[in-house]
Design a protein around this motif. Structure first.
Motif, mmCIF file in Angstrom:
data_model
loop_
_atom_site.group_PDB
_atom_site.id
_atom_site.type_symbol
_atom_site.label_atom_id
_atom_site.label_comp_id
_atom_site.label_asym_id
_atom_site.label_seq_id
_atom_site.Cartn_x
_atom_site.Cartn_y
_atom_site.Cartn_z
ATOM 1 N N LEU A 25 -26.486 -24.780 17.278
ATOM 2 C CA LEU A 25 -26.822 -24.836 15.858
ATOM 3 C C LEU A 25 -25.925 -23.941 15.007
ATOM 4 N N TRP A 26 -25.483 -22.841 15.565
ATOM 5 C CA TRP A 26 -24.769 -21.833 14.772
ATOM 6 C C TRP A 26 -23.592 -22.406 13.988
ATOM 7 N N TRP A 81 -32.954 -19.585 9.004
ATOM 8 C CA TRP A 81 -33.185 -20.564 10.068
ATOM 9 C C TRP A 81 -34.469 -21.313 9.762
ATOM 10 N N GLN A 86 -23.300 -25.186 12.724
ATOM 11 C CA GLN A 86 -23.764 -26.177 11.755
ATOM 12 C C GLN A 86 -24.305 -25.549 10.469
ATOM 13 N N ARG A 87 -24.269 -24.230 10.389
ATOM 14 C CA ARG A 87 -24.785 -23.571 9.179
ATOM 15 C C ARG A 87 -23.918 -23.956 7.978
ATOM 16 N N ARG A 88 -24.531 -23.936 6.797
ATOM 17 C CA ARG A 88 -23.811 -24.287 5.571
ATOM 18 C C ARG A 88 -24.179 -23.312 4.472
ATOM 19 N N ILE A 148 -29.343 -22.732 8.204
ATOM 20 C CA ILE A 148 -29.377 -23.598 9.376
ATOM 21 C C ILE A 148 -30.726 -24.287 9.347
ATOM 22 N N GLU A 149 -30.748 -25.610 9.212
ATOM 23 C CA GLU A 149 -32.022 -26.331 9.199
ATOM 24 C C GLU A 149 -31.855 -27.668 9.917
ATOM 25 N N HIS A 184 -30.559 -12.207 9.821
ATOM 26 C CA HIS A 184 -31.143 -13.494 10.207
ATOM 27 C C HIS A 184 -32.597 -13.501 9.743
ATOM 28 N N VAL A 235 -28.502 -15.309 6.694
ATOM 29 C CA VAL A 235 -28.552 -16.620 7.337
ATOM 30 C C VAL A 235 -30.022 -16.979 7.532
ATOM 31 N N GLU A 292 -26.351 -18.499 3.874
ATOM 32 C CA GLU A 292 -26.166 -19.690 4.690
ATOM 33 C C GLU A 292 -27.491 -20.175 5.243
ATOM 34 N N ASP A 295 -21.599 -13.305 14.176
ATOM 35 C CA ASP A 295 -22.472 -13.024 13.035
ATOM 36 C C ASP A 295 -22.275 -11.610 12.490
#
Length: 413
Positions: free
Chosen positions: A233-234, A180, A236-238, A208-209, A98, A178, A206, A92
């Motif tokens: 999860l990391w 979350w 899978q972020r978009r 992450i959900e 975050h 990012v 980005e 990251d």
């Protein structure tokens, strides 16, 4: 004091043993023993005699070479995580920010090796007035509500708001962000609030959900997950684009409007760019008075729990609601307590509260009116209930209130 363990030689901390030692020390101090430990605590500015577990944990941590027990625990957790995931790299970078709607994952992020800054935006926009106003006035309204609903000091709220507002204001085109989130309205409102506040899209934005986690029977929030799951999860972020920002601005305007019809329209649509947004908006829409009984969905579920189980401590009602009845869990315990008060304190209450040192221990039971509203023999809006807000919609006596059907249609009653 004897040496704690051999961790100074091999570096591997035994947290269960250290916890037991801190508890034994506390017991010894209360029995007027452990004179060496008492002397060390006195030297550290803790003369006693009323010691607590945090005091002896602090002492144990210092003997192990750490400034505090949380720092000891964070180190032990990070070492254990690294052993379980030798190939994981939290790429990251320190420039990454975050963002989360609470501080429930900060420790787990650090444990997993994430280096970026952590920012919390914890305004519970699922509750109280969230009207369309210029920013200074908006924050004043939110501050007044937090003081009234949660009993927080104005100075504490002002400090928290200042920190969060400054962090938001410093987001710009070169930021790396990012987010979350999970599927409930608390998180999704945080998401659209932050996105809508951006003047331009950061070069890295980005998301992450998640709505569920394999193997977790009742997923409530990211904060319940172990650091190992954050590592899962990391990847899978978009990335989010300008279309996400445009949707967020449209949704925020609809949610803060005094007329909920645009909000209801958005709640009934699918939004591929933010796929969890529609269901969260639909659930939050059900906090408007129901057409048949005048209750919000949360209020209705509480009455049903008491109708089915009889008199219960408030803490048990909260646990039943969160673990079984609420379709998209979003409440904290203080939020739940604040939502109960109008049902208890109204001139014609729906709930009766018993005695108890703390509110979770106090027994709750339906009043006669509560039974009648629950069974469809009375309508809560006809009883002049206390005023409340849902987003930008103000519900008050003397006004023609907005009501919602189970299907998500809204109209004035």
């Amino acid at each position: 004091m004897p040496a704690i363990n051999t961790s100074r030689h091999h570096g591997r901390l035994d947290l269960p043993t250290l916890r037991k030692r801190a508890k034994r020390l506390l017991t010894a101090l209360k029995d007027n023993q452990a004179s060496e430990a008492r002397a060390q605590l006195c030297a550290l500015g803790l003369p006693g005699p009323a010691y607590c577990l945090a005091d002896t944990q602090w002492l144990v941590a210092r003997e192990a070479g750490f400034a505090s027990w949380p720092k000891l625990r964070a180190h032990a957790d990070a070492v254990a995580f690294a052993a379980r995931h030798p190939g994981f790299v939290a790429d990251d970078e320190t420039a990454v920010q975050h963002w989360r709607c609470g501080n429930d994952i900060e420790h787990s992020l650090r444990t997993a090796g994430f280096q970026g800054a952590f920012h919390m935006f914890d305004d519970p926009m699922v509750m109280g007035p969230v009207p369309t106003l210029p920013e200074p006035e908006y924050w004043q309204v939110r501050s007044a509500y937090a003081q009234q609903a949660f009993g927080l000091a104005a100075s504490d709220i002002a400090q928290r708001q200042a920190t969060q507002r400054l962090a938001l204001a410093q987001l710009h085109a070169d930021s790396e962000v990012v987010l979350w989130c999970e599927a409930d309205a608390y998180d999704q409102l945080f998401l659209i609030r932050l996105l809508a506040s951006l003047s331009s899209r950061p070069r890295r934005l980005e998301l992450i959900e998640i709505a569920q986690v394999p193997g977790v029977e009742r997923f409530i929030g990211i904060g319940q997950l172990a650091p190992d799951l954050l590592a899962w999860l990391w990847p899978q972020r978009r990335s989010l684009g300008d279309d996400a920002l445009a949707l967020a601005r449209q949704t925020w305007a609809a949610y803060t409007a005094p007329d909920p019809r645009q909000w209801a329209q958005l709640a009934g649509q699918q939004h591929p760019v933010l796929p969890l947004l529609g269901p969260a908006l639909a659930r939050q829409l059900q906090e408007l008075p129901g057409v048949d009984d005048g209750l919000s969905l949360t209020e209705r579920l509480v009455l049903r729990i008491l109708g089915e189980h009889g008199e219960l401590p408030a803490g048990r009602v909260f646990a039943q609601l969160m673990q079984h009845d609420e379709p998209l869990p979003y409440l904290g315990d203080l939020m739940f307590h604040a939502l109960l008060r109008p049902l208890i304190d109204a001139p014609q209450p729906l709930l009766r509260e018993g005695q108890g040192n703390t509110w979770p221990q106090r027994l709750l039971q339906l009043t006669e009116l509560g039974v009648r509203v629950l069974t469809g023999q009375a309508h809560w809006l006809d009883q002049q209930p206390p005023e409340r807000w849902v987003g930008g919609v103000h519900l008050a006596a003397g006004k023609t209130p907005w009501v919602v059907s189970a299907e998500g249609q809204v109209w004035r009653r």
